[in-house]
Write a protein that holds these residues in place. Structure first.
Motif, PDB file in Angstrom:
ATOM      1  N   VAL A 252      73.088 -51.930  86.716  1.00  0.00           N
ATOM      2  CA  VAL A 252      73.372 -51.670  85.307  1.00  0.00           C
ATOM      3  C   VAL A 252      74.089 -50.336  85.157  1.00  0.00           C
ATOM      4  O   VAL A 252      75.064 -50.216  84.414  1.00  0.00           O
ATOM      5  N   ALA A 253      73.598 -49.314  85.871  1.00  0.00           N
ATOM      6  CA  ALA A 253      74.196 -47.983  85.772  1.00  0.00           C
ATOM      7  C   ALA A 253      75.664 -48.006  86.181  1.00  0.00           C
ATOM      8  O   ALA A 253      76.509 -47.372  85.544  1.00  0.00           O
ATOM      9  N   GLN A 254      75.970 -48.739  87.223  1.00  0.00           N
ATOM     10  CA  GLN A 254      77.358 -48.808  87.663  1.00  0.00           C
ATOM     11  C   GLN A 254      78.242 -49.403  86.572  1.00  0.00           C
ATOM     12  O   GLN A 254      79.311 -48.864  86.261  1.00  0.00           O
ATOM     13  N   HIS A 255      77.794 -50.491  85.975  1.00  0.00           N
ATOM     14  CA  HIS A 255      78.599 -51.141  84.943  1.00  0.00           C
ATOM     15  C   HIS A 255      78.837 -50.204  83.762  1.00  0.00           C
ATOM     16  O   HIS A 255      79.957 -50.092  83.259  1.00  0.00           O
ATOM     17  N   VAL A 256      77.785 -49.530  83.338  1.00  0.00           N
ATOM     18  CA  VAL A 256      77.906 -48.644  82.179  1.00  0.00           C
ATOM     19  C   VAL A 256      78.804 -47.456  82.491  1.00  0.00           C
ATOM     20  O   VAL A 256      79.694 -47.109  81.704  1.00  0.00           O
ATOM     21  N   LEU A 257      78.604 -46.818  83.654  1.00  0.00           N
ATOM     22  CA  LEU A 257      79.363 -45.621  83.981  1.00  0.00           C
ATOM     23  C   LEU A 257      80.837 -45.903  84.243  1.00  0.00           C
ATOM     24  O   LEU A 257      81.676 -45.026  84.107  1.00  0.00           O
ATOM     25  N   LEU A 258      81.156 -47.115  84.599  1.00  0.00           N
ATOM     26  CA  LEU A 258      82.558 -47.468  84.810  1.00  0.00           C
ATOM     27  C   LEU A 258      83.186 -48.085  83.562  1.00  0.00           C
ATOM     28  O   LEU A 258      84.344 -48.489  83.575  1.00  0.00           O
ATOM     29  N   ASN A 259      82.419 -48.128  82.474  1.00  0.00           N
ATOM     30  CA  ASN A 259      82.934 -48.598  81.182  1.00  0.00           C
ATOM     31  C   ASN A 259      82.400 -47.674  80.086  1.00  0.00           C
ATOM     32  O   ASN A 259      81.851 -48.128  79.082  1.00  0.00           O
ATOM     33  N   VAL A 260      82.574 -46.369  80.291  1.00  0.00           N
ATOM     34  CA  VAL A 260      81.970 -45.375  79.411  1.00  0.00           C
ATOM     35  C   VAL A 260      82.542 -45.458  78.005  1.00  0.00           C
ATOM     36  O   VAL A 260      83.752 -45.449  77.805  1.00  0.00           O
ATOM     37  N   GLN A 261      81.637 -45.549  77.017  1.00  0.00           N
ATOM     38  CA  GLN A 261      82.038 -45.647  75.618  1.00  0.00           C
ATOM     39  C   GLN A 261      81.835 -44.336  74.858  1.00  0.00           C
ATOM     40  O   GLN A 261      82.500 -44.084  73.865  1.00  0.00           O
TER      41      GLN A 261
END
Length: 270
Positions: A252-261
Motif C-alpha cells: 500500500v505504501a508503495q502505491h501511495v508514495l508513487l502517486n502522491v496527492q
C-alpha cells in the motif's frame, strides 16, 4: 541536543515546498530545522570540474534557503548540512537522530512507471523516523487530514498522529478503511468494527477533533487512500516492517508514495 526535522533539498522547484513545509512543521512543534543537500560521490560525475560545480551550487542553495527560512521564521533554529554520498542512503542514515525527515518527490498524479529508483520512496521505506513526502501541488483549496486504518497496531500509530495533526490544523479527520472491490460477506461487519474502533479511539484521545469515516468497498487500500487524499491537506499512513525495500515492494505504501496527492507522512512501526 534539540530534536530536529531534517529537510532534504535537491535544488528542484519542489525543493522550496519541502523547505517551507518542514520549517512550518518544525516551528509549530518547537523543533530545530536542518536543511540538508547531498552531493553524489565522485563516480557520478564524468569530470572533476562538474563535481566541484555541484558542490558550489549546493553551498549556494543551502545558504539562500537557510537565509530565506530564517527570515520567515525568526524564532526557528535553522542549520544546514552538505554531505557526499548516495542521496537516499545518506539521508536515511540521518533518520536515527531526527524527529522527522522531509523529502520532495517528482512523482505526482498520473506519473507512470514503477519508480523503484525514486529517492523519496527509498528514503520513506528505509528510514528510522517518520518521513514526510511533499509534492509540488497545484494551487487550490485543500481540506482535511486523511488517515488509513486496517485494525493493526501500525495503523493506530498513524491514527494518533493524524488526529493530532487535524487538531493542530483545525481540520476534519477523515478515517479511511478499504475492503476491496470483492469483500467476503463475512468481512463486512469486521470492516465496520475497524472504523468504529478507530473513531472511538480518536474520540477518547482527541475529543475536540471532528471525525468523518469512509468505508471504500470499490478499491484496494492504496487506491482508496490516493482517492481520498486528492484534495486533502495531509495524508498519514502506517508503515509495516522495519527498513528494507523488500518489505514494501508491492505494498500500500508503495502505491501511495508513487502517486502522491498531498503532503504524506509515513509513520514508523509501533
Amino acid at each position: 541536543m534539540k530534536k530536529q526535522i531534517v529537510a532534504a533539498l535537491d535544488g528542484s522547484k519542489a525543493g522550496r515546498n519541502v523547505a517551507d513545509w518542514a520549517a512550518a512543521h518544525a516551528d509549530a512543534f518547537g523543533l530545530a530545522l536542518n536543511l540538508v543537500h547531498v552531493v553524489p560521490p565522485d563516480w557520478a560525475f564524468p569530470a572533476r570540474s562538474e563535481r566541484k560545480l555541484a558542490i558550489e551550487r549546493a553551498e549556494d542553495l543551502l545558504g539562500s534557503e537557510s537565509g530565506r527560512i530564517a527570515q520567515a521564521y525568526p524564532g526557528l533554529e535553522v542549520s544546514s548540512t552538505q554531505l557526499s554520498g548516495e542521496p537516499a542512503e545518506t539521508l536515511a542514515g540521518l533518520s536515527s537522530e531526527a524527529d522527522m525527515l522531509v523529502a520532495g518527490t517528482d512523482r505526482g498524479p498520473g506519473t507512470e512507471g514503477q519508480g523503484y529508483g525514486s529517492v523519496s520512496f527509498q528514503i520513506a521505506v528505509t528510514s528510522n523516523c517518520p518521513v514526510a513526502v511533499v509534492p509540488e501541488m497545484a494551487s487550490g483549496v485543500r481540506k482535511g487530514v486523511v488517515v488509513g486504518v486496517d485494525g493493526s497496531s501500525d495503523s493506530l500509530v498513524a491514527l494518533d498522529l493524524a488526529a493530532s495533526e487535524a487538531q493542530r490544523m483545525d481540520e476534519d479527520l477523515v478515517i479511511v478503511h478499504a475492503s476491496g472491490p470483492d469483500p467476503r460477506p463475512s468481512s463486512v461487519s469486521g470492516d465496520s468494527d475497524v472504523l468504529a474502533d478507530a473513531v472511538r479511539n480518536v474520540k477518547e484521545r482527541h475529543p475536540g477533533v471532528s471525525v468523518r469515516e469512509r468505508l471504500d468497498t470499490s478499491r484496494g487500500p492504496g487506491e482508496a487512500l490516493v482517492a481520498a487524499a486528492r484534495d486533502a491537506r495531509l495524508l498519514v499512513m502506517g508503515c509495516r516492517g522495519r527498513g528494507g525495500l523488500r518489505v514494501l515492494l508491492g505494498s500500500v505504501a508503495q502505491h501511495v508514495l508513487l502517486n502522491v496527492q498531498c503532503p504524506t507522512i509515513l509513520t514508523r512501526p509501533s
